[in-house]
Design an enzyme around this catalytic site. Structure first.
Site, PDB file in Angstrom:
ATOM      1  N   ASP A 181     -35.992  29.374  55.029  1.00 38.99           N
ATOM      2  CA  ASP A 181     -35.478  28.887  55.977  1.00 38.99           C
ATOM      3  C   ASP A 181     -33.818  28.878  55.622  1.00 38.99           C
ATOM      4  O   ASP A 181     -33.939  28.867  54.265  1.00 38.99           O
ATOM      5  CB  ASP A 181     -35.288  27.472  55.879  1.00 38.99           C
ATOM      6  N   GLU A 205     -30.134  28.197  57.067  1.00 40.95           N
ATOM      7  CA  GLU A 205     -29.498  27.509  57.949  1.00 40.95           C
ATOM      8  C   GLU A 205     -27.714  28.752  58.237  1.00 40.95           C
ATOM      9  O   GLU A 205     -27.331  29.327  57.027  1.00 40.95           O
ATOM     10  CB  GLU A 205     -28.476  26.172  57.366  1.00 40.95           C
ATOM     11  N   HIS A 231     -33.080  20.140  58.712  1.00 44.81           N
ATOM     12  CA  HIS A 231     -32.118  20.775  59.404  1.00 44.81           C
ATOM     13  C   HIS A 231     -30.904  21.295  58.008  1.00 44.81           C
ATOM     14  O   HIS A 231     -30.019  21.768  57.456  1.00 44.81           O
ATOM     15  CB  HIS A 231     -30.570  20.501  60.118  1.00 44.81           C
ATOM     16  N   ASP A 258     -36.310  21.655  54.952  1.00 48.72           N
ATOM     17  CA  ASP A 258     -37.354  22.480  56.532  1.00 48.72           C
ATOM     18  C   ASP A 258     -38.246  23.448  55.801  1.00 48.72           C
ATOM     19  O   ASP A 258     -39.534  24.085  56.205  1.00 48.72           O
ATOM     20  CB  ASP A 258     -36.127  23.379  56.386  1.00 48.72           C
TER      21      ASP A 258
END
Length: 641
Positions: free
Chosen positions: A43, A45, A184, A189
């Site tokens: 994952d 960001e 998040h 995540d």
């Protein structure tokens, strides 16, 4: 590395007694069991939604095999700039937190090593993998090409709307009761996605998805009855052409085209590449595919249109009813008026623009002309001399009509108005644009944006219809046009057009002289009866295809028997409504989508070296292919700042 966790999903359960029911696996069942596959669930960001102008701020990944966590990877990443405020609120990652974090150039090699040989898993995988691939390209690292699994697509297969309103990670985490709640942040995540992956694989196991190879088709399954019909593509030629799916009663179910390979195109209907439900339904009904090989891609597209119009297959949705395409006519009465008609007739004094895609779009063009010129809008036929006691309608009092019905405007005065309308339809659309620009400016000044958008749409309807008629007219008047274009293999694609209808095509290789082939094509081409210009002797979409082909770079006109020209100030040269307003009226305000106001500034004359083709330049011409010059077939609209 944190201690290993044992999750024991259903698909990894090995508690079945091996001696209970011995089974001989088929070749289709052989592969890598999911319990032996190493997955790296990742994952990211980021600072935004697209890798072109945004960067990674955090990477989190979990390596898992057979329900056991083998390792975790987490790091912040310096994006090389500030983090947008809304991203800081969403993720909690601030610009200050990233001070001193390693850049992606140092982080990416470590992640690629961590995920070496594993299957990458992500929730909405195109987003995360897209950023990783973009980072690899920027830093000069070769992308290893790991197999990718998207848990969103898996969830769409096995999680119904009754269970969850959507397939967001937070929704699925709540549904499956994951051990980590997504927040998040990349690692959290990724950990939640691991549990979601195990739950989804548990649901897929009873559906036969037990091996790595099964995941390739798990999200786009091909029904077995559809897959069995793939033999319908056997024996089809590997060339451009048209194919017809036929039903049990020999009826034509569907007509399609391929510009490269008929066999490969038809085969795609029996694979996961075909996602249209109506096509799956059609394949289930079909029992045979008839090929129609074609010499060129243009011929294939034209034959498709003709066969659709001829058979009206129930699974085709376009081009089935060409006779329904309307035109706008300026009548040939003593006091002409505008009307929407279905056919172009040979009438002295009548003028046409179109065809339009629908009656409503044709009516928009009529309304645009009524806005620009005081031509009568009543539908009855008026005598040359007004009847005694006739009264004018309200349009006369508004200045929208000269009231020839009452004798207030004589025949010569009305003829002047009609000639202006005809000139706008055939040659110069600027008066119509000017009238609408004034109206748009007035409405925008009053902040009546929705009405301004309606006026813009009305102008666009007129410009499209007038441009189409102006492009059709030269082709409709040419009894014979021959053109050629270099093919990819160095040969020539040859096209014969008569009155706007494709009368023949041929293809010659690079070792063959094309001129004898052209002579043969002209001698054996289809005999075509002329139509009434601007209508051509073909389906309007066929004429559009021919014009688009003629407009391609490198197309050479070998012979034309009529002047080939378009008006210097044609409707097409003005472009879309916004560009037309900017070009004709210096500078104006026009409305854009959603009621926004934009300032349109016209480009200078002759921008980018574009030139206008005057009628005086057009002459009947015959030339050698190698020395042929390319005649401009349309005037491109000037750019607007």
């Amino acid at each position: 590395m944190p201690p290993a966790r044992r999750l024991r999903p259903v698909w990894a359960d090995a508690s079945i007694d091996p001696a209970a029911r011995p089974v001989q696996l088929t070749l289709d069942q052989l592969g890598t069991p999911l319990s032996d596959v190493t997955f790296v669930v990742v994952d990211l960001e980021t600072t935004g939604g697209t890798p072109a102008d945004c960067a990674i701020t955090e990477i989190g990944a979990v390596k898992v095999r057979g329900g056991e966590v083998l390792g975790e990877f987490q790091t912040l990443v310096d994006p090389g700039g500030p983090v947008p405020p809304f991203i800081q609120v969403l993720t909690g990652i601030t610009t200050t937190m990233l001070i001193g974090a390693p850049p992606i150039e140092r982080v990416l090699p470590s992640f690629l090593e961590f995920s070496r040989g594993a299957v990458l898993v992500a929730h909405n995988a195109p987003f995360d993998v897209g950023f990783l691939k973009a980072a690899a390209a920027r830093t000069g690292h070769a992308w290893p090409g790991n197999q990718v699994v998207d848990t969103v697509r898996l969830a769409r297969r096995v999680v119904t709307r009754d269970e969850a309103p959507n397939h967001k990670l937070s929704t699925l985490a709540a549904l499956f009761g994951t051990t980590v709640t997504p927040n998040h942040r990349a690692l959290s995540d990724a950990q939640a996605t691991v549990d979601v992956l195990h739950a989804l694989l548990s649901r897929l196991a009873p559906l036969g998805v037990t091996h790595l190879e099964d995941l390739a088709t798990a999200t786009d399954p091909v029904p077995e009855d559809v897959r069995r019909k793939r033999t319908l593509a056997d024996g089809l030629p590997d060339c451009p052409g048209v194919y017809l799916f036929r039903g049990p009663g020999e009826e034509v179910l569907y007509v399609g085209t391929s510009t490269t390979s008929l066999r490969q195109r038809v085969r795609s209907y029996f694979t996961s590449a075909e996602k249209r439900s109506r096509m799956v339904e059609m394949v289930r009904v079909a029992h045979r595919v008839d090929p129609v090989p074609c010499a060129t891609p243009l011929e294939a597209r034209v034959r498709e249109l003709r066969l659709i119009a001829a058979h009206s297959p129930r699974y085709n949705r376009r081009s089935r009813f060409p006779e329904r395409m309307p035109w706008v006519r300026l009548t040939s009465e003593p006091y002409p008026r505008l009307s929407v008609v279905r056919e172009v007739k040979d009438e002295d004094g009548a003028t046409y623009i179109g065809p339009f895609s629908s009656s409503s779009s044709a009516q928009l063009a009529v309304d645009a002309l009524h806005e620009a010129f005081p031509i009568r809008q009543c539908t009855r036929r008026l005598p040359l001399l007004a009847a005694a006691g006739a009264s004018a309608c309200v349009l006369a009092g508004m200045g929208k009509c000269g009231a020839p019905c009452t004798g207030h405007q004589d025949a010569s005065g009305y003829a002047t108005v009609v000639e202006r309308v005809r000139h706008a339809m055939l040659a110069d659309a600027r008066p119509v644009v000017e009238a609408h620009a004034d109206r748009i400016s007035s409405l925008v000044a009053q902040e009546r944006f929705e009405e301004a958008a309606t006026v813009r749409d009305r102008l666009g309807g007129f410009l499209r219809g007038a441009a189409r008629a102006q492009r059709f007219a030269p082709l409709a008047s040419n009894a014979e046009l021959v053109a050629a274009r270099r093919s990819d293999d160095g040969g020539w694609e040859l096209v014969l057009v008569r009155y706007g209808r494709l009368a023949g095509t041929a293809r010659v290789d690079r070792r063959t002289d094309p001129l004898p082939a052209i002579d043969t094509l002209r001698a054996t081409g289809e005999r075509v009866e002329p139509a009434v210009a601007p209508a051509t002797a073909a389906h309007p979409e066929e004429t559009d295809l021919i014009l688009a082909w003629l407009d391609k770079p490198g197309v050479r006109l070998v012979a034309v028997d009529m002047p080939w020209a378009c008006p210097v100030r044609s409707a097409e040269s003005l472009g879309d409504p916004a560009a037309a307003v900017a070009t004709v009226v210096r500078p104006r305000l026009a409305t854009a989508e959603d009621g926004r106001v934009v300032q349109l500034v016209p480009a200078s004359d002759g921008a980018d070296g574009e030139r206008e083709l005057d009628v005086a330049e057009a002459r009947p011409v015959t030339m050698d292919l190698d020395d042929a010059r390319v005649i401009p077939l349309r005037i491109r609209p000037p750019r607007t700042a």
